[in-house]
Design a protein around this motif. Structure first.
Motif, mmCIF file in Angstrom:
data_model
loop_
_atom_site.group_PDB
_atom_site.id
_atom_site.type_symbol
_atom_site.label_atom_id
_atom_site.label_comp_id
_atom_site.label_asym_id
_atom_site.label_seq_id
_atom_site.Cartn_x
_atom_site.Cartn_y
_atom_site.Cartn_z
ATOM 1 N N PRO A 6 0.829 -1.210 0.000
ATOM 2 C CA PRO A 6 0.000 0.000 0.000
ATOM 3 C C PRO A 6 0.864 1.262 0.000
ATOM 4 C CG PRO A 6 -0.116 -1.107 2.123
ATOM 5 C CD PRO A 6 0.698 -1.975 1.218
ATOM 6 N N ILE A 7 0.314 2.337 -0.523
ATOM 7 C CA ILE A 7 1.015 3.614 -0.600
ATOM 8 C C ILE A 7 0.281 4.635 0.280
ATOM 9 C CG2 ILE A 7 1.763 5.490 -2.111
ATOM 10 C CD1 ILE A 7 1.671 3.472 -4.417
ATOM 11 N N PRO A 8 0.835 4.961 1.421
ATOM 12 C CA PRO A 8 0.181 5.976 2.251
ATOM 13 C C PRO A 8 0.361 7.365 1.629
ATOM 14 C CG PRO A 8 2.210 5.242 3.287
ATOM 15 C CD PRO A 8 2.025 4.411 2.046
ATOM 16 N N ILE A 9 -0.672 8.173 1.696
ATOM 17 C CA ILE A 9 -0.562 9.543 1.179
ATOM 18 C C ILE A 9 -1.109 10.519 2.219
ATOM 19 C CG2 ILE A 9 -0.739 8.869 -1.243
ATOM 20 C CD1 ILE A 9 -3.633 9.881 -1.186
ATOM 21 N N ARG A 10 -0.609 11.725 2.180
ATOM 22 C CA ARG A 10 -1.077 12.779 3.081
ATOM 23 C C ARG A 10 -2.053 13.666 2.311
ATOM 24 N NH1 ARG A 10 2.367 13.068 7.625
ATOM 25 N NH2 ARG A 10 4.321 11.954 7.258
ATOM 26 N N LEU A 11 -3.182 13.915 2.920
ATOM 27 C CA LEU A 11 -4.185 14.784 2.321
ATOM 28 C C LEU A 11 -4.523 15.901 3.289
ATOM 29 C CD1 LEU A 11 -6.681 12.073 1.032
ATOM 30 C CD2 LEU A 11 -5.026 13.325 -0.337
ATOM 31 N N LEU A 12 -4.843 17.046 2.738
ATOM 32 C CA LEU A 12 -5.376 18.124 3.564
ATOM 33 C C LEU A 12 -6.773 17.712 4.015
ATOM 34 C CD1 LEU A 12 -4.331 21.184 1.379
ATOM 35 C CD2 LEU A 12 -3.227 20.356 3.471
ATOM 36 N N PRO A 13 -7.233 18.234 5.138
ATOM 37 C CA PRO A 13 -8.573 17.868 5.616
ATOM 38 C C PRO A 13 -9.663 18.076 4.566
ATOM 39 C CG PRO A 13 -7.395 19.026 7.339
ATOM 40 C CD PRO A 13 -6.532 19.105 6.095
ATOM 41 N N ALA A 14 -9.579 19.151 3.805
ATOM 42 C CA ALA A 14 -10.598 19.429 2.781
ATOM 43 C C ALA A 14 -10.542 18.393 1.658
ATOM 44 C CB ALA A 14 -10.412 20.835 2.211
ATOM 45 N N ARG A 28 -18.728 3.276 -2.003
ATOM 46 C CA ARG A 28 -17.438 2.607 -2.121
ATOM 47 C C ARG A 28 -16.597 2.951 -0.905
ATOM 48 N NH1 ARG A 28 -15.717 0.976 -7.263
ATOM 49 N NH2 ARG A 28 -17.110 1.504 -8.948
ATOM 50 N N SER A 29 -15.535 2.200 -0.712
ATOM 51 C CA SER A 29 -14.617 2.516 0.380
ATOM 52 C C SER A 29 -13.780 3.734 0.004
ATOM 53 C CB SER A 29 -13.699 1.332 0.668
ATOM 54 O OG SER A 29 -12.788 1.148 -0.404
ATOM 55 N N LEU A 30 -13.224 4.363 1.022
ATOM 56 C CA LEU A 30 -12.348 5.508 0.786
ATOM 57 C C LEU A 30 -11.142 5.078 -0.047
ATOM 58 C CD1 LEU A 30 -11.762 8.485 1.350
ATOM 59 C CD2 LEU A 30 -10.712 7.787 3.505
ATOM 60 N N ALA A 31 -10.594 3.911 0.225
ATOM 61 C CA ALA A 31 -9.446 3.408 -0.539
ATOM 62 C C ALA A 31 -9.815 3.185 -2.007
ATOM 63 C CB ALA A 31 -8.931 2.114 0.079
ATOM 64 N N SER A 32 -10.995 2.638 -2.248
ATOM 65 C CA SER A 32 -11.434 2.374 -3.615
ATOM 66 C C SER A 32 -11.587 3.674 -4.401
ATOM 67 C CB SER A 32 -12.751 1.609 -3.597
ATOM 68 O OG SER A 32 -13.265 1.464 -4.897
ATOM 69 N N VAL A 33 -12.222 4.663 -3.798
ATOM 70 C CA VAL A 33 -12.418 5.946 -4.471
ATOM 71 C C VAL A 33 -11.074 6.632 -4.697
ATOM 72 C CG1 VAL A 33 -13.368 8.272 -4.184
ATOM 73 C CG2 VAL A 33 -14.780 6.281 -3.713
ATOM 74 N N SER A 34 -10.198 6.561 -3.715
ATOM 75 C CA SER A 34 -8.870 7.172 -3.864
ATOM 76 C C SER A 34 -8.131 6.557 -5.041
ATOM 77 C CB SER A 34 -8.057 6.994 -2.581
ATOM 78 O OG SER A 34 -8.688 7.647 -1.513
ATOM 79 N N ARG A 35 -8.209 5.243 -5.174
ATOM 80 C CA ARG A 35 -7.543 4.547 -6.282
ATOM 81 C C ARG A 35 -8.142 4.963 -7.615
ATOM 82 N NH1 ARG A 35 -8.133 -0.135 -9.305
ATOM 83 N NH2 ARG A 35 -6.142 -0.941 -10.049
ATOM 84 N N LEU A 36 -9.452 5.055 -7.688
ATOM 85 C CA LEU A 36 -10.099 5.449 -8.945
ATOM 86 C C LEU A 36 -9.727 6.877 -9.341
ATOM 87 C CD1 LEU A 36 -13.605 3.842 -8.404
ATOM 88 C CD2 LEU A 36 -11.839 3.103 -10.024
#
Length: 53
Positions: A6-14, A28-36
């Motif tokens: 897995p690849i951890p990423i940093r996101l701003l709260p927004a 969908r899961s947060l991981a699934s949407v992030s990947r898409l």
């Protein structure tokens, strides 16, 4: 999909809030949407041969 690296990423709260809303809307899961989102952005970068435009 299961990944052994897995690849951890940093996101701003927004940014995270936007992804969470998309995930909820798409059921969908947060991981699934992030990947898409990443795959769609990757396709744009490949098509335009740029990273920032």
């Amino acid at each position: 999909m299961i990944s052994d690296k897995p690849i951890p990423i940093r996101l701003l709260p927004a940014e995270r809030a936007k992804l969470e809303k998309m995930a909820e809307r798409e059921q969908r899961s947060l991981a699934s949407v992030s990947r898409l989102v990443l795959l769609r952005g990757l396709a744009v970068c490949e098509r335009t041969k740029t990273l920032t435009s």
